[in-house]
Design a protein around this motif. Structure first.
Motif, PDB file in Angstrom:
ATOM      1  N   ALA A 164       1.021   9.306   3.807  1.00 30.05           N
ATOM      2  CA  ALA A 164       0.785   8.515   5.010  1.00 30.05           C
ATOM      3  C   ALA A 164       0.906   9.411   6.233  1.00 30.05           C
ATOM      4  O   ALA A 164       1.720  10.333   6.278  1.00 30.05           O
ATOM      5  N   ASP A 165       0.079   9.107   7.237  1.00 30.55           N
ATOM      6  CA  ASP A 165       0.121   9.800   8.521  1.00 30.55           C
ATOM      7  C   ASP A 165      -0.016   8.744   9.605  1.00 30.55           C
ATOM      8  O   ASP A 165      -1.115   8.441  10.064  1.00 30.55           O
ATOM      9  N   GLY A 166       1.113   8.150   9.984  1.00 31.60           N
ATOM     10  CA  GLY A 166       1.071   7.000  10.886  1.00 31.60           C
ATOM     11  C   GLY A 166       0.438   5.825  10.167  1.00 31.60           C
ATOM     12  O   GLY A 166       0.870   5.439   9.083  1.00 31.60           O
ATOM     13  N   GLY A 177     -10.962  18.888  -1.574  1.00 29.81           N
ATOM     14  CA  GLY A 177     -11.186  18.366  -0.241  1.00 29.81           C
ATOM     15  C   GLY A 177     -10.234  17.240   0.087  1.00 29.81           C
ATOM     16  O   GLY A 177      -9.300  16.940  -0.674  1.00 29.81           O
ATOM     17  N   SER A 178     -10.485  16.587   1.231  1.00 34.19           N
ATOM     18  CA  SER A 178      -9.587  15.520   1.661  1.00 34.19           C
ATOM     19  C   SER A 178     -10.338  14.416   2.377  1.00 34.19           C
ATOM     20  O   SER A 178     -11.392  14.644   2.975  1.00 34.19           O
ATOM     21  N   TYR A 179      -9.770  13.228   2.290  1.00 39.09           N
ATOM     22  CA  TYR A 179     -10.231  12.053   3.028  1.00 39.09           C
ATOM     23  C   TYR A 179      -9.086  11.613   3.940  1.00 39.09           C
ATOM     24  O   TYR A 179      -7.991  11.284   3.450  1.00 39.09           O
ATOM     25  N   THR A 180      -9.314  11.592   5.235  1.00 36.43           N
ATOM     26  CA  THR A 180      -8.384  10.956   6.161  1.00 36.43           C
ATOM     27  C   THR A 180      -8.904   9.549   6.410  1.00 36.43           C
ATOM     28  O   THR A 180      -9.970   9.360   7.026  1.00 36.43           O
ATOM     29  N   SER A 187       0.814  -1.212   0.000  1.00 35.81           N
ATOM     30  CA  SER A 187       0.000   0.000   0.000  1.00 35.81           C
ATOM     31  C   SER A 187       0.852   1.267   0.000  1.00 35.81           C
ATOM     32  O   SER A 187       0.402   2.319  -0.467  1.00 35.81           O
ATOM     33  N   GLU A 188       2.104   1.186   0.505  1.00 39.17           N
ATOM     34  CA  GLU A 188       2.973   2.363   0.484  1.00 39.17           C
ATOM     35  C   GLU A 188       3.276   2.817  -0.945  1.00 39.17           C
ATOM     36  O   GLU A 188       3.612   3.989  -1.186  1.00 39.17           O
TER      37      GLU A 188
END
Length: 424
Positions: free
Chosen positions: A388-390, A409-412, A325-326
């Motif tokens: 990536a964020d953690g 916009g954004s999806y976290t 996934s990275e």
């Protein structure tokens, strides 16, 4: 001599007087030669009983009668005929026709079916659509049909209409042109795919409403009858109502074809969004476009079950060949079509001639698992960034549709799912 002659004459007279004209040498017989039980539909009709009557005087006939008022015009001749009236009741009925000659007799039981239940809803369909699956998924030849007022462009395409869907199985394979086979199809609650049935699993009634809502009803029982240039379904649905659906016209199957020209966007103004507990599904396709980078389909949903709300499907090409996934992390810039595919790009969305033919990168609105075709837009220009964020992934869009409206916009994504699609 006179005395002897007189004696002879008297003897002859005595001999003649011992015979009784018209008396049979054998006892009379009365025999039923047709069925002892006669069945009639609710519509009624004329019945016929056949019999034999032997060893009786010429022109003698038996008598026939019935106490039932719905049996009339009883006529006795070489056969016995009678009329059965229409049964308008919801229950079957029976009666006896009593036939006698002297002490001889027999009974015939007359059985009549109940009147068909009156439908709560009568729907006159104007269009028949559908497609053919052969025996790929079933032992019977599978025809999927939809009856509606305006027709539809595909299996799951929904407009403002009422759709009666039937998953039909026949013993007749498809011909050219593709035509729904004539026959009577009974409801199969187990969806076994047996010829002569229509199955529960994909048969339903679907009604869309002007306020954007819809109604679903599933089949509890019924019959689908297909004759030349006519389809009639009498079906009980889970709302407790009996529906009679009638279509008259050709039996050829296909979908309504439309010519779809851009712009494809349904937006009327700029669109912004922000979701902080979203779900991301990553579909790995390897170097599908043969440019030295992995093709990913990024699916973004604010709903953890992907059944409701905003939904993005993004067609991106990474600048690496990582199988994790990275590998999707990076920034992607729009290219207009698949022929322009390159590393670090996303492919702009486009649409086919049928509703539901969406390609490459799109924004959709989902309701109970269905795409609302009057909403959404292709992602046509701009950039998409994935980082990536953690353990989370953040996907940010700074884009436009094909009609100049901004989509930003954004999806976290706190949930990330990985699927390898290189093997189909």
């Amino acid at each position: 001599m006179r005395k002897f002659y007189l004696f002879v004459v008297m003897a002859l007279v005595a001999l003649v007087s011992c015979e009784t004209p018209g008396t049979p040498s054998e006892p009379a017989t009365l025999t039923l030669t047709s069925e002892a039980v006669l069945n009639f539909a609710a519509e009624g009709g004329q019945g016929v009983v056949t019999y034999t009557l032997a060893n009786v005087k010429e022109n003698e006939l038996p008598t026939a009668e019935s106490a039932a008022e719905w049996i009339s015009n009883i006529t006795v001749g070489e056969t016995i005929t009678f009329d059965v009236a229409v049964n308008e009741a919801s229950a079957a009925r029976n009666a006896i026709l009593y036939v006698a000659y002297g002490e001889l007799s027999f009974n015939v039981q007359i059985v009549q079916a109940a009147a068909a239940a009156k439908p709560d809803v009568v729907y006159e369909a104007k269009v028949l659509n559908g497609e053919y699956y052969g025996t790929k998924y079933s032992p019977g030849y599978n025809y999927f049909i939809i009856l509606s007022t305006n027709g539809t462009t595909g299996f799951s395409d929904l407009f403002l209409d009422t759709y009666y869907r039937f998953d039909v199985f026949s013993d007749t394979p498809a011909g050219d042109p593709l035509t729904l086979p004539v026959g009577v199809y009974e409801f199969d609650e187990y969806s076994l795919g047996t010829a002569g049935t229509f199955g529960f699993e994909y048969s339903m009634r679907f009604e869309t409403c002007e306020d954007g809502t819809y109604k679903e009803n599933y089949v509890l029982g019924g019959t689908l009858t297909v004759t030349e240039n006519r389809v009639e379904a009498v079906v009980k649905y889970d709302d407790g109502k009996l529906h009679k659906v009638v279509y008259e016209g050709g039996l050829e199957l296909g979908w309504v074809e439309v010519t779809n020209e851009p712009p494809y966007s349904r937006l009327t103004k700029d669109y912004t969004f922000e979701y902080n507990t979203a779900m991301m599904r990553l579909f790995y396709y390897g170097d599908l476009y043969e440019v030295g980078g992995v093709n990913w389909s990024i699916q973004l949903s604010a709903d953890s079950n992907a059944l409701n709300g905003d939904y993005f499907s993004l067609d991106v090409i990474a600048d690496n060949m990582l199988h994790t996934s990275e590998g999707v992390i990076g920034t992607y810039t729009a290219v207009p079509n698949e022929e322009s595919a390159a590393k670090s790009s996303f492919i702009a969305g486009t649409e086919g001639n049928k509703v539901g033919e969406y390609y490459n990168s799109w924004y959709w609105v989902i309701e109970e698992g269905y795409i609302l075709h009057d909403k959404g837009a292709p992602i046509s220009k701009g950039t998409i960034t994935v980082k990536a964020d953690g353990n989370n992934y953040i996907v940010t869009l700074d884009c436009e549709d094909d009609n100049g409206h901004k989509i930003k916009g954004s999806y976290t994504c706190t949930t990330v799912e990985f699927y390898d699609r290189t093997n189909g």
